[in-house]
Design a protein around this motif. Structure first.
Motif, PDB file in Angstrom:
ATOM      1  N   PRO A 102      37.768  32.983  48.702  1.00 12.72           N
ATOM      2  CA  PRO A 102      37.118  33.917  47.766  1.00 12.72           C
ATOM      3  C   PRO A 102      37.925  35.183  47.519  1.00 12.72           C
ATOM      4  O   PRO A 102      37.786  35.788  46.456  1.00 12.72           O
ATOM      5  N   TYR A 103      38.773  35.598  48.471  1.00 13.48           N
ATOM      6  CA  TYR A 103      39.638  36.753  48.225  1.00 13.48           C
ATOM      7  C   TYR A 103      40.545  36.490  47.022  1.00 13.48           C
ATOM      8  O   TYR A 103      40.645  37.303  46.100  1.00 13.48           O
ATOM      9  N   GLN A 104      41.206  35.344  47.047  1.00 11.86           N
ATOM     10  CA  GLN A 104      42.155  35.024  45.980  1.00 11.86           C
ATOM     11  C   GLN A 104      41.451  34.687  44.667  1.00 11.86           C
ATOM     12  O   GLN A 104      41.963  35.003  43.577  1.00 11.86           O
ATOM     13  N   ILE A 105      40.289  34.041  44.749  1.00 12.98           N
ATOM     14  CA  ILE A 105      39.545  33.696  43.538  1.00 12.98           C
ATOM     15  C   ILE A 105      39.130  34.959  42.790  1.00 12.98           C
ATOM     16  O   ILE A 105      39.378  35.112  41.594  1.00 12.98           O
ATOM     17  N   ALA A 106      38.493  35.880  43.508  1.00 12.76           N
ATOM     18  CA  ALA A 106      38.029  37.117  42.872  1.00 12.76           C
ATOM     19  C   ALA A 106      39.202  37.919  42.329  1.00 12.76           C
ATOM     20  O   ALA A 106      39.130  38.496  41.233  1.00 12.76           O
ATOM     21  N   SER A 107      40.294  37.953  43.070  1.00 14.97           N
ATOM     22  CA  SER A 107      41.465  38.715  42.633  1.00 14.97           C
ATOM     23  C   SER A 107      42.062  38.126  41.358  1.00 14.97           C
ATOM     24  O   SER A 107      42.446  38.862  40.441  1.00 14.97           O
ATOM     25  N   GLN A 108      42.139  36.800  41.281  1.00 13.69           N
ATOM     26  CA  GLN A 108      42.702  36.163  40.086  1.00 13.69           C
ATOM     27  C   GLN A 108      41.816  36.390  38.864  1.00 13.69           C
ATOM     28  O   GLN A 108      42.306  36.608  37.754  1.00 13.69           O
ATOM     29  N   VAL A 109      40.509  36.355  39.074  1.00 15.25           N
ATOM     30  CA  VAL A 109      39.588  36.646  37.977  1.00 15.25           C
ATOM     31  C   VAL A 109      39.819  38.065  37.464  1.00 15.25           C
ATOM     32  O   VAL A 109      39.925  38.304  36.254  1.00 15.25           O
TER      33      VAL A 109
END
Length: 346
Positions: free
Chosen positions: A322-329
């Motif tokens: 979720p760290y990378q998902i939210a950051s990419q969004v």
């Protein structure tokens, strides 16, 4: 003074999916500690794929703190992994470098399977149970079994007692498959809470002799659903200004960043995002109002409110970080041309 059981929790160096690790430290405090009072703590990184044996020291930096409802005088301490100097983030430490914005809201829908004896809970020893249909939001023994409901209710109580912003649970489409939802403001806050909720679930099921299967398509190329972690997101601009022109510019930017999103939305998504079972193909971008088969589902409320509110990216899978998902969004949103925002704001 009271002795507190501090459970330091971190992500190891395994790829493409890190594992949760934890260990307990006992410290005395006059009252429940603050984050600032918690010490850094070393560990053997050679056992977690984060260092070599000849130089194995790594350091845990406390970054989020929650009460531990499963222990008397317990605390759950989410940590970042640092190099021995305690200042430099370890290469496996994705949290330290992600984009964050407290005005960006994220709601994650975490799906997973209960597994026992190498198969989903409720599956017969050979073959399959009755086809999908009655299991989603199901009620009754034949649909959800005799123990799953007890576990998810216990997990819900643990999360709420820990101060996690847990928003709900439900049985999912496949037998033995469930979902919980977490909402947070800011990338790090939302992702910290997902990781702690995952940790609490895995620790809880230890006493039941049940494992959690996070893989996005554990039953392979069958008619049984895979597991996602749909990401609902909004920024202040999306909630307060929005507009059709901005929305269309945003969707164009998501399409341009298709492969960057797929790269961090969890491994093996090609096995889950096949275009079947209400999924969009992993290598094509689409959006649609109330369309469960699109990459991004646009709620009716978003359109009815003048293209303002939140959107749901259905592509992140159950193993995603979720760290990378939210950051990419957030990165993609930040790349929307300024001209599009100015036109709408005007």
């Amino acid at each position: 003074m009271t002795k507190y059981k501090l459970e330091y929790i971190w992500l190891d160096g395994y790829t493409p999916v890190p594992n949760l690790r934890s260990k307990t430290q006992i410290k005395e405090f006059a009252e429940f500690p603050t984050l600032e009072q918690l010490p850094y703590w070393g560990f053997d990184g050679s056992s977690t794929l984060q260092a070599e044996g000849r130089s194995s020291d790594c350091v845990l930096k406390p970054v989020a703190l929650f009460p531990d409802p499963a222990r008397t005088n317990g605390a759950l301490v989410m940590c970042e992994v640092m190099m021995p100097d305690g200042v430099t983030p370890h290469v496996s430490n994705k949290r330290a470098t992600i984009l964050d914005d407290e005005d960006a809201w994220f709601g994650f829908e975490q799906e997973y399977f209960f597994y026992k004896d190498g198969r989903p809970l409720g599956f017969p020893e050979h073959g399959y149970p009755a086809p999908q249909g009655p299991y989603y939001t199901g009620v009754g023994f034949k649909n959800v079994g005799d123990i799953a409901r007890q576990i998810v209710e216990e997990h819900l109580d643990l999360c709420l007692a820990a101060g996690i912003n847990h928003e709900g649970i439900n049985a999912e489409v496949a037998k033995g498959q469930w979902e919980f939802q977490i909402f947070g403001k800011g990338s790090r806050t939302a992702a910290d809470q997902i990781w702690i909720a995952r940790y609490l679930l895995m620790r809880l099921t230890e006493k039941y002799g049940i494992d959690i299967e996070w893989h996005c398509k554990p039953l392979g190329d069958t008619d049984w659903n895979g597991s996602g972690m749909h990401c609902n997101f909004s920024t202040r601009y999306m909630r307060e200004v929005g507009g059709r022109e901005y929305f269309e510019s945003l969707m164009a930017q998501f399409e341009r960043n298709l492969m960057d999103h797929i790269a961090v939305y969890g491994p093996d998504n090609d096995k889950r995002l096949t275009g079947k079972h209400e999924t969009a193909p992993w290598n094509k971008f689409s959006y649609g109002v109330a369309d469960r088969g699109a990459s991004i589902r646009v709620p009716h409320s978003f359109v009815n409110n003048g293209f303002r509110g939140y959107l749901e990216d259905r592509r992140p899978n159950s193993q995603g970080d979720p760290y990378q998902i939210a950051s990419q969004v957030l990165k993609t949103i930040s790349e929307v041309p300024v001209e599009a925002m100015k036109k709408v704001a005007a």
